[in-house]
Design a protein around this motif. Structure first.
Motif, PDB file in Angstrom:
ATOM      1  N   CYS A 268      25.901 126.950  47.708  1.00  0.00           N
ATOM      2  CA  CYS A 268      25.977 128.136  46.906  1.00  0.00           C
ATOM      3  C   CYS A 268      25.880 129.603  47.596  1.00  0.00           C
ATOM      4  O   CYS A 268      25.114 129.591  48.419  1.00  0.00           O
ATOM      5  N   CYS A 271      22.263 131.601  46.465  1.00  0.00           N
ATOM      6  CA  CYS A 271      21.264 131.226  46.672  1.00  0.00           C
ATOM      7  C   CYS A 271      21.160 130.671  48.068  1.00  0.00           C
ATOM      8  O   CYS A 271      20.060 130.212  48.675  1.00  0.00           O
ATOM      9  N   GLY A 275      18.594 127.069  45.618  1.00  0.00           N
ATOM     10  CA  GLY A 275      18.789 126.647  44.058  1.00  0.00           C
ATOM     11  C   GLY A 275      18.840 127.883  43.204  1.00  0.00           C
ATOM     12  O   GLY A 275      17.772 128.874  43.287  1.00  0.00           O
ATOM     13  N   CYS A 276      19.814 128.029  42.343  1.00  0.00           N
ATOM     14  CA  CYS A 276      19.633 129.221  41.339  1.00  0.00           C
ATOM     15  C   CYS A 276      20.759 128.881  40.273  1.00  0.00           C
ATOM     16  O   CYS A 276      21.349 127.642  39.947  1.00  0.00           O
ATOM     17  N   CYS A 279      24.500 127.525  40.815  1.00  0.00           N
ATOM     18  CA  CYS A 279      24.575 126.248  41.267  1.00  0.00           C
ATOM     19  C   CYS A 279      23.770 125.110  40.494  1.00  0.00           C
ATOM     20  O   CYS A 279      23.653 124.062  40.729  1.00  0.00           O
TER      21      CYS A 279
HETATM   22 ZN    ZN Z   1      22.789 128.675  43.943  1.00  0.00          ZN
END
Ligand code: ZN
Length: 348
Positions: A268, A271, A275-276, A279
């Protein structure tokens, strides 16, 4: 009337007339009439032979003075009239530089065109050819030659616009590759190509589906091509499009025209893997499909599958643009709303 009075009268009359003249041609006519050989001044000078010896030089000098004054008056009038002509012309051609200017609105290439241009330029730099093909395609090239015979379940994966039993709106740009493989002379060297363009599917338009969208498919056929070549090619592409720090991962998948087949995820770019929402908190984003060209596809194009092999990949410029710019509705690309499109000014 003596000659002197006659000269004074001549001067008075003509001097006035010269002053009144508003036309250069008319002024010239006056000059010719007045000062010419048959003009009144010449006539007066001819009459001087009857004068006495002491009067003759005085009248002669006076006559020359009158002649010279009239010449000066004509020259002055001529200059004034010429100046007036120039002034009139200037007045007509006056430009008011204080008026507001017309605003020139500069357009910009469509965001999808920008992304496709960028990917094309990238691959040209890697020695690939960019090859176009027909959008109205034969079933033969769109399906049969790509290892998707009639009644093959893979045809259900692509709802196709058929024009008649043989002609269709191409559902992928792969038929361009089939056409190129068929005519490529492999004794002259490997085939390295991309085929960018519009494709059509019988999808109901919504935020993530469009009945028309774009693909750029790539194909490399040569001796001794391995999956490592594919992986290196895709990593370099992902880093070109999404940033130099990107990584890729391959997941097993299925496409009829490649074996083995893979889905390709890129780490991604928002991020960096933490994790965001982009994604979906996985750290990875699916960006394209790829694989090693199926021997049936090579054989169908008349390429010796025992001697040659290669890889193919397909990416979606629409998806790339949505990811890169956080666009959440694919329909935005096709509605021609200048307020939306003008946000994507071409860089550089
Ligand atoms: Zn992400």
């Amino acid at each position: 009337m003596d000659l002197k009075t006659k000269l004074e009268q001549l001067f008075e009359e003509n001097h006035k007339q010269i002053g009144r003249t508003g036309d250069l041609d008319e002024l010239n006519q006056i000059r010719v009439n007045l000062l010419g050989k048959k003009g009144p001044i010449t006539e007066v000078l001819r009459g001087m032979k009857d004068l006495s010896a002491d009067e003759r030089p005085k009248v002669g000098a006076f006559a020359n003075q009158i002649k010279s004054d009239l010449q000066d008056a004509i020259a002055a009038r001529k200059a004034a009239l010429e100046q007036a002509v120039i002034q009139k012309k200037l007045a007509q051609e006056t430009i008011d530089v204080t008026l507001p200017g017309d605003q020139v609105i500069a357009g910009t290439p469509h965001i999808l065109a920008q992304i496709m241009d960028d990917v094309e330029t990238y691959f040209i730099g890697q020695g690939y050819q960019v090859i176009d093909g027909p959008e109205v395609e034969e079933d033969h090239y769109n399906f049969e030659m790509l290892n998707i015979p009639k009644d093959h379940p893979a045809r259900d994966m692509q709802d196709t616009f058929y024009l008649d039993s043989q002609l269709l709106m191409r559902s992928q740009t792969s038929p361009v590759q089939a056409r190129t493989m068929e005519i490529h002379d492999f004794t002259q060297g490997p085939l390295k190509m991309i085929s960018p363009g519009r494709v059509y599917r019988r999808d109901t338009d919504d935020a993530t589906h469009s009945h028309q969208f774009h693909q750029i498919e790539g194909l490399v056929i040569d001796k001794h091509i391995t999956m490592a070549d594919l992986k290196g090619t895709l990593l370099a592409l992902a880093q070109h499009v999404f940033g130099a720090d990107r990584q890729i991962r391959l997941r097993p998948s299925f496409f009829p025209f490649t074996e083995p087949s893979v889905e390709v995820d890129v780490s991604c770019f928002r991020c960096n893997g933490a994790g965001c929402p982009i994604c979906k908190y996985s750290g990875w984003i699916e960006v394209l499909g790829a694989g090693m060209v199926h021997p049936n596809v090579l054989n169908a194009a008349g390429v010796d599958a025992d001697a040659y092999g290669g890889f193919a990949f397909g990416l979606g410029p629409d998806r790339f643009a949505m990811l890169k710019y956080g666009i959440d509705d694919i329909r935005s690309f096709y509605q021609g709303d200048v307020r939306f499109l003008s946000q994507f000014q071409q860089e550089g």
